[in-house]
Scaffold this motif. Structure first.
Motif, short mmCIF file in Angstrom:
data_model
loop_
_atom_site.label_atom_id
_atom_site.label_comp_id
_atom_site.label_asym_id
_atom_site.label_seq_id
_atom_site.Cartn_x
_atom_site.Cartn_y
_atom_site.Cartn_z
N SER A 259 -17.14 -11.34 -22.03
CA SER A 259 -17.06 -11.87 -20.67
C SER A 259 -15.66 -12.39 -20.37
N ALA A 260 -15.04 -13.01 -21.38
CA ALA A 260 -13.70 -13.58 -21.18
C ALA A 260 -12.64 -12.50 -21.03
N ASN A 261 -12.79 -11.42 -21.79
CA ASN A 261 -11.73 -10.42 -21.85
C ASN A 261 -11.93 -9.22 -20.94
N GLN A 262 -13.17 -9.01 -20.48
CA GLN A 262 -13.38 -7.80 -19.68
C GLN A 262 -12.58 -7.85 -18.37
N PHE A 263 -12.50 -9.06 -17.77
CA PHE A 263 -11.68 -9.18 -16.56
C PHE A 263 -10.20 -9.24 -16.91
N ALA A 264 -9.88 -9.97 -18.00
CA ALA A 264 -8.48 -10.10 -18.38
C ALA A 264 -7.88 -8.75 -18.73
N ASN A 265 -8.67 -7.89 -19.36
CA ASN A 265 -8.13 -6.61 -19.81
C ASN A 265 -7.97 -5.59 -18.68
N ILE A 266 -8.69 -5.79 -17.58
CA ILE A 266 -8.55 -4.82 -16.49
C ILE A 266 -7.47 -5.24 -15.50
N MET A 267 -6.95 -6.46 -15.65
CA MET A 267 -5.89 -6.89 -14.74
C MET A 267 -4.65 -6.01 -14.87
N GLY A 268 -4.31 -5.66 -16.12
CA GLY A 268 -3.14 -4.82 -16.34
C GLY A 268 -3.27 -3.47 -15.65
N PRO A 269 -4.34 -2.70 -15.92
CA PRO A 269 -4.51 -1.41 -15.24
C PRO A 269 -4.57 -1.53 -13.72
N ILE A 270 -5.25 -2.58 -13.22
CA ILE A 270 -5.32 -2.75 -11.76
C ILE A 270 -3.93 -2.95 -11.18
N ASN A 271 -3.16 -3.86 -11.79
CA ASN A 271 -1.81 -4.12 -11.28
C ASN A 271 -0.91 -2.90 -11.43
N ASN A 272 -1.04 -2.19 -12.55
CA ASN A 272 -0.21 -1.00 -12.74
C ASN A 272 -0.52 0.07 -11.70
N ASN A 273 -1.81 0.28 -11.44
CA ASN A 273 -2.18 1.29 -10.44
C ASN A 273 -1.75 0.88 -9.04
N LEU A 274 -1.91 -0.41 -8.73
CA LEU A 274 -1.41 -0.88 -7.43
C LEU A 274 0.10 -0.72 -7.35
N GLY A 275 0.79 -0.94 -8.47
CA GLY A 275 2.23 -0.75 -8.49
C GLY A 275 2.61 0.70 -8.27
N HIS A 276 1.84 1.64 -8.85
CA HIS A 276 2.11 3.07 -8.63
C HIS A 276 1.91 3.44 -7.16
N ILE A 277 0.83 2.90 -6.57
CA ILE A 277 0.57 3.19 -5.15
C ILE A 277 1.72 2.66 -4.29
N MET A 278 2.15 1.42 -4.59
CA MET A 278 3.27 0.86 -3.84
C MET A 278 4.53 1.70 -4.02
N TYR A 279 4.75 2.20 -5.23
CA TYR A 279 5.93 3.00 -5.52
C TYR A 279 5.97 4.24 -4.62
N VAL A 280 4.82 4.90 -4.51
CA VAL A 280 4.74 6.11 -3.68
C VAL A 280 4.92 5.77 -2.21
N LEU A 281 4.18 4.75 -1.73
CA LEU A 281 4.25 4.39 -0.32
C LEU A 281 5.64 3.88 0.06
N LEU A 282 6.31 3.17 -0.89
CA LEU A 282 7.66 2.70 -0.62
C LEU A 282 8.62 3.88 -0.48
N ALA A 283 8.46 4.90 -1.31
CA ALA A 283 9.32 6.08 -1.21
C ALA A 283 9.11 6.78 0.14
N ILE A 284 7.84 6.86 0.56
CA ILE A 284 7.55 7.50 1.86
C ILE A 284 8.14 6.67 3.00
N PHE A 285 7.92 5.34 2.93
CA PHE A 285 8.43 4.46 3.97
C PHE A 285 9.95 4.53 4.04
N GLY A 286 10.61 4.51 2.88
CA GLY A 286 12.07 4.60 2.86
C GLY A 286 12.56 5.93 3.40
N ALA A 287 11.85 7.01 3.05
CA ALA A 287 12.24 8.34 3.56
C ALA A 287 12.13 8.40 5.07
N ILE A 288 11.06 7.79 5.63
CA ILE A 288 10.88 7.78 7.09
C ILE A 288 12.03 7.03 7.75
#
Length: 642
Positions: A259-288
């Motif tokens: 219970s203690a680690n199941q949420f703690a361990n998914i924070m990394g993947p969640i943040n990394n995936n959100l970071g990847h999404i931001m990376y792509v959207l930032l590139a699109i926004f900058g290109a526009i």
């Protein structure tokens, strides 16, 4: 069983009850290394600035050195080479700063842990016996292992990571906004989303980490108990039940840790995936922005448009801005667990020490011509109680071993009295024996004489002095005790014998061993008195261990001896040898003997028969036999002692 003892102040798994107080107290230990920490902070700033400069330099590298060379027939790479060399120097400085602060933090964390362990152990020595009677050994050991390990992770990893994150994010933010306000605003909006998700997830995991620490202590305590009792487990075929109980505790630990680690361990993947999404959207926004030639806004105002180098630099900076948030989110588990461990450690440190209001001390004495005694600095073998009075005067009372219990009542808990109106008079040189069923109160009486516990009512006087007035250390120094459960320590046989009197010579230790009947078997050991014992003397028989324990008490040479089933683990033949040594040891001393073998107490001056905390018969062997009461029936085997 001991493993079922209290689970600590947060057995229900609540969060750290005083997080601010715990953090403040923990930081007081870290603050002792403030000069090193200042150097660490400077190195972290240097590392963060170097990282930001290298990311920002990408724009200059692309726009000023790479783009102008495209399409040129004979490009000159000198400027590019110099730029790359500058970039390499920046990376090198960052690497050096990172190396230095990590090395320093290892020193700081280990220094803090050493101090914490030293203070814990020193305080543990001041705790009353009651504490160890109500806490399993495994649970106490967990403070020194699991809980201190969480502190190491916090100090060496989590704290530098948090500070590095703050410095890095400030540096990156300044670098971003100096290039483009539009792209910076986009990164900030996405960062708010990441922080919101991280906060919700970490809140779910935090409340389980305290339960995890408590469960670890419970499992450790049970394992320690089962290891010590392995022979008993096997004799009674209790393996299956033992495994079942361990599985239950281990399952509880597994559930709490999951219970203690199941949420703690998914924070990394969640943040990394959100970071990847931001990376792509930032590139699109900058290109526009670049394609539509939107005027760029920076700290210097409007000017130019978003360039390819700016977009590339911003993509790198955005990662540097979001990545620390992901790292901190992953460190949150360590922070919460460390605070839980720190509170458990501080709870141990805050346990009340054994109270000692005594002011009468034991001193070396010399006899004066008039027969009285006075203090001396020389070790004469004569001892006296030094009794200061309110008017500033001193009186000295010779230590003789006269102990009297008068109408003593006692209970381990206030609502349950286990000793009722107990009165005993032991004059110097007398041997007093206690017999009775298990639980009758025999050992409890000796615990009161040692002041392991304090009486509820009545008086206990030692040479006419109320023992509450005697300092506990001095009181116990005048008492020798041989327990049924023998404890030997890792070291040589000689060191174990000298444990009772560190100033004793080898000859005195050998004489004590000879007196107890242990000399013959000790000389047969591989290295004799220099044989190293380990594992509580596991290589010796129970009888041999007991003989060493008796010899250790003889080395202490106290005027009062307490023998709690001292010969219960010795066979009849060995008992006869030991009994002769014990008789010599007891000569001239006040002796309290607890025994189930009534043959060992026949020569006692007085025998006390106890039943449910009361003395029901008293007298010598012949007198009690003539009364034909409980002692008579015990001695003749009319009914069992137990």
């Amino acid at each position: 069983m001991r493993g079922h003892g209290p689970r600590g102040p947060h057995g229900d798994g609540r969060k750290v009850k005083d997080m601010k107080g715990t953090v403040r107290r923990l930081m007081s230990y870290v603050a002792k290394y403030r000069l090193r920490l200042i150097l660490v902070m400077l190195c972290i700033v240097g590392n963060s600035v170097a990282s930001v400069m290298s990311s920002s330099f990408i724009r200059t590298l692309i726009d000023d050195h790479i783009m102008p060379l495209l399409g040129v027939e004979n490009p000159a790479f000198g400027g590019l080479a110099i730029a790359l060399a500058r970039m390499a120097c920046i990376y090198l400085v960052g690497m050096m700063c990172g190396f230095v602060y990590n090395r320093i933090m290892v020193t700081v964390s280990q220094g803090v842990l050493k101090t914490v362990r030293d203070e814990m152990f020193a305080h543990m020595q001041t705790l009353p016996i009651r504490y160890f009677d109500t806490h399993s050994y495994g649970e106490v050991m967990s403070y020194y292992t699991n809980d201190t390990e969480t502190l190491r992770m916090l100090i060496s990893q989590a704290l530098p990571s948090v500070f590095s994150t703050v410095v890095s994010m400030i540096s990156v933010f300044v670098a971003m906004i100096s290039q483009s306000v539009w792209l910076t605003m986009f990164v900030l909006l996405f960062t708010v989303l990441i922080v919101f998700v991280t906060g919700r997830v970490s809140a779910q995991s935090g409340k389980f980490f305290m339960r995890q620490q408590q469960s670890i202590a419970s499992v450790n305590g049970y394992i320690e108990e089962m290891i010590n009792g392995q022979k008993v487990v096997k004799v009674f075929n209790h393996e299956a039940k033992t495994v079942e109980e361990f599985d239950r505790r281990n399952e509880e630990l597994c559930q709490n840790a999951t219970s203690a680690n199941q949420f703690a361990n998914i924070m990394g993947p969640i943040n990394n995936n959100l970071g990847h999404i931001m990376y792509v959207l930032l590139a699109i926004f900058g290109a526009i922005l670049s394609l539509f030639a939107v005027p760029n806004l920076s700290l210097s105002g409007f000017g130019g448009t978003v360039t390819l180098g700016m977009i590339a630099s911003f993509l790198t900076l955005s990662r540097s801005f979001v990545m620390p948030i992901s790292q901190v989110s992953q460190q949150l588990a360590s922070v919460i667990m460390a605070l839980a461990g720190a509170e458990r450690i501080f709870t141990l440190m805050d346990e009340p020490s054994e109270q000692d209001d005594g002011y009468v001390t034991l001193v070396n004495a010399v006899r004066l011509p008039d027969g009285s005694v006075t203090e001396t600095e020389q070790h004469t073998g004569l001892w006296a109680w030094k009794h200061p009075h309110q008017d500033g005067s001193l009186t000295y009372t010779e230590l003789k071993g006269d102990i009297q219990l008068t109408e003593v009542d006692f209970g381990y808990v206030p609502e349950k009295t286990v000793l009722h109106d107990v009165s005993i008079y032991a004059h110097p040189g007398e041997k007093i024996a206690f017999v009775g069923a298990t639980g009758a109160g025999k050992t409890t009486i000796t615990n009161l004489i040692n002041r392991f516990y304090d009486i509820a009512d009545g008086k206990i006087r030692y040479d006419g002095i109320n023992i509450n007035k005697i300092k506990k250390a001095d009181l116990r120094r005048s008492l020798g005790i041989v327990l049924q459960d023998v404890n030997l320590f890792t070291g040589t046989v000689m060191e174990n014998l000298r444990y009772g009197n560190l100033s004793a010579t080898d000859e005195e230790c050998i004489a004590a061993a000879r007196l107890a009947g242990a000399d013959s078997f000790i000389r047969m050991l591989p290295d004799g008195y220099n044989t190293v014992l380990s594992g509580d003397g596991s290589g010796l028989s129970q009888g041999q261990r007991q003989l060493i324990s008796i010899a250790r008490a003889a080395v202490a040479d106290p005027p009062v001896m307490i023998l709690d089933e001292a010969t219960s683990s010795i066979d009849t033949r060995t008992e006869a040898i030991v009994q002769r040594g014990m008789d010599a040891l007891m000569k001239g001393r006040t002796v309290f003997v607890i025994a189930h073998r009534l043959s060992t107490v026949r020569n006692s001056d007085a025998i006390m028969v106890l039943d449910q905390g009361r003395i029901i018969e008293r007298g010598n062997h012949e007198t009690l036999l003539a009364q034909k009461g409980t002692y008579y029936r015990l001695y003749t085997g009319a009914f069992e002692l137990e």
